[in-house]
Design an enzyme around this catalytic site. Structure first.
Site, short mmCIF file in Angstrom:
data_model
loop_
_atom_site.label_atom_id
_atom_site.label_comp_id
_atom_site.label_asym_id
_atom_site.label_seq_id
_atom_site.Cartn_x
_atom_site.Cartn_y
_atom_site.Cartn_z
N ASP A 63 -61.66 56.10 61.58
CA ASP A 63 -61.41 57.51 61.28
C ASP A 63 -60.77 57.58 59.89
O ASP A 63 -60.73 56.56 59.17
CB ASP A 63 -60.56 58.18 62.38
N CYS A 120 -58.14 52.75 63.07
CA CYS A 120 -57.59 54.11 62.97
C CYS A 120 -56.17 53.96 62.44
O CYS A 120 -55.81 52.87 61.96
CB CYS A 120 -57.66 54.85 64.30
N GLY A 121 -55.37 55.01 62.47
CA GLY A 121 -54.05 54.92 61.86
C GLY A 121 -53.20 53.82 62.47
O GLY A 121 -52.68 52.95 61.76
N THR A 122 -53.06 53.85 63.79
CA THR A 122 -52.26 52.84 64.48
C THR A 122 -53.10 51.77 65.16
O THR A 122 -52.57 50.72 65.54
CB THR A 122 -51.42 53.50 65.59
N ILE A 150 -54.22 52.36 68.05
CA ILE A 150 -54.03 52.66 69.48
C ILE A 150 -55.17 53.52 70.01
O ILE A 150 -55.78 53.22 71.05
CB ILE A 150 -52.66 53.32 69.73
N HIS A 194 -58.27 33.28 74.40
CA HIS A 194 -57.96 33.59 75.80
C HIS A 194 -58.75 34.79 76.33
O HIS A 194 -59.09 34.82 77.51
CB HIS A 194 -56.46 33.88 75.96
N HIS A 243 -59.70 30.75 81.49
CA HIS A 243 -59.77 32.09 80.89
C HIS A 243 -61.06 32.81 81.31
O HIS A 243 -61.07 34.04 81.41
CB HIS A 243 -59.65 32.01 79.37
C1 RB5 Z 1 -55.01 60.33 63.06
O1 RB5 Z 1 -54.01 61.11 62.49
C2 RB5 Z 1 -54.38 59.32 64.02
O2 RB5 Z 1 -53.93 59.95 65.16
C3 RB5 Z 1 -55.39 58.23 64.36
O3 RB5 Z 1 -55.80 57.61 63.20
C4 RB5 Z 1 -54.90 57.11 65.25
O4 RB5 Z 1 -53.73 56.55 64.79
C5 RB5 Z 1 -54.86 57.44 66.69
O5 RB5 Z 1 -54.48 56.62 67.54
#
Ligand code: RB5
Length: 163
Positions: free
Chosen positions: A17, A74-76, A78, A107, A142
């Site tokens: 993203d 993506c940003g994190t 996550i 693993h 594993h």
């Molecule tokens: C976008 O602002 C951010 O929410 C996305 O890149 C990501 O980190 C979501 O988990």
């Protein structure tokens, strides 16, 4: 004669993203320099988009066997991890150093690497990529554990968590 390494053993699909776009562009250069074959499903720039759309594009590329491994940013990391791991057969690993990248291959036989573009610097991304791309799955005990995950996927296909 070219001394460029042929790493065409498998093809990669890569997507991000806006929060991961900068790092995706760096990763593309890294892969091209190392001779890896890859397809970029977008996003095309740093305009705000929704990460599930690009996570789904990468995983659908794998489902169609147009690539064998995926990289999502993506940003994190996550959000992309949550999306990718919804798909049966996907073992997406959010890695933040060489050790997690190594373990995710040895693993967990991870087939999708996820990185946080707002967390991981380029030099660390290079180390993670090098490790993740070249480390083999150990197998043995594993495999037994991954088989249990496959069984869970089969069992939950008709169930849903309510919250
Ligand atoms: C976008 O602002 C951010 O929410 C996305 O890149 C990501 O980190 C979501 O988990």
């Amino acid at each position: 004669m070219s001394n460029r390494k042929d790493n065409s053993k498998y093809k990669l699909a890569i997507g991000s993203d806006h929060g991961g776009w900068d790092l995706k562009e760096y990763i593309k250069k890294f892969l091209a320099d190392k001779g890896y074959d890859f397809v970029d499903v977008g996003t095309a720039d740093c305009e705000s988009v929704d990460y599930p759309d690009y996570g789904a594009l990468v995983i659908n590329t794998l489902l169609q066997n147009k690539a064998q491994r995926g990289i999502l940013v993506c940003g994190t990391g996550i959000g992309m991890s949550i999306v990718a791991n919804k798909y049966p057969g996907v073992r997406a690993a959010l890695c933040y150093d060489e050790f997690t990248a190594q373990m995710s291959r040895e693993h967990n036989n991870s087939n999708v690497l996820v990185l946080g573009g707002r967390i991981i610097k380029q030099n660390m991304a290079a180390k993670i990529l090098q490790t993740w791309l070249t480390t083999e799955f150990t197998g043995g005990r594993h495999s037994r554990r991954l088989d249990k995950i496959t069984k869970i996927e089969q069992e939950i296909c008709t169930k849903k968590v309510n919250n």
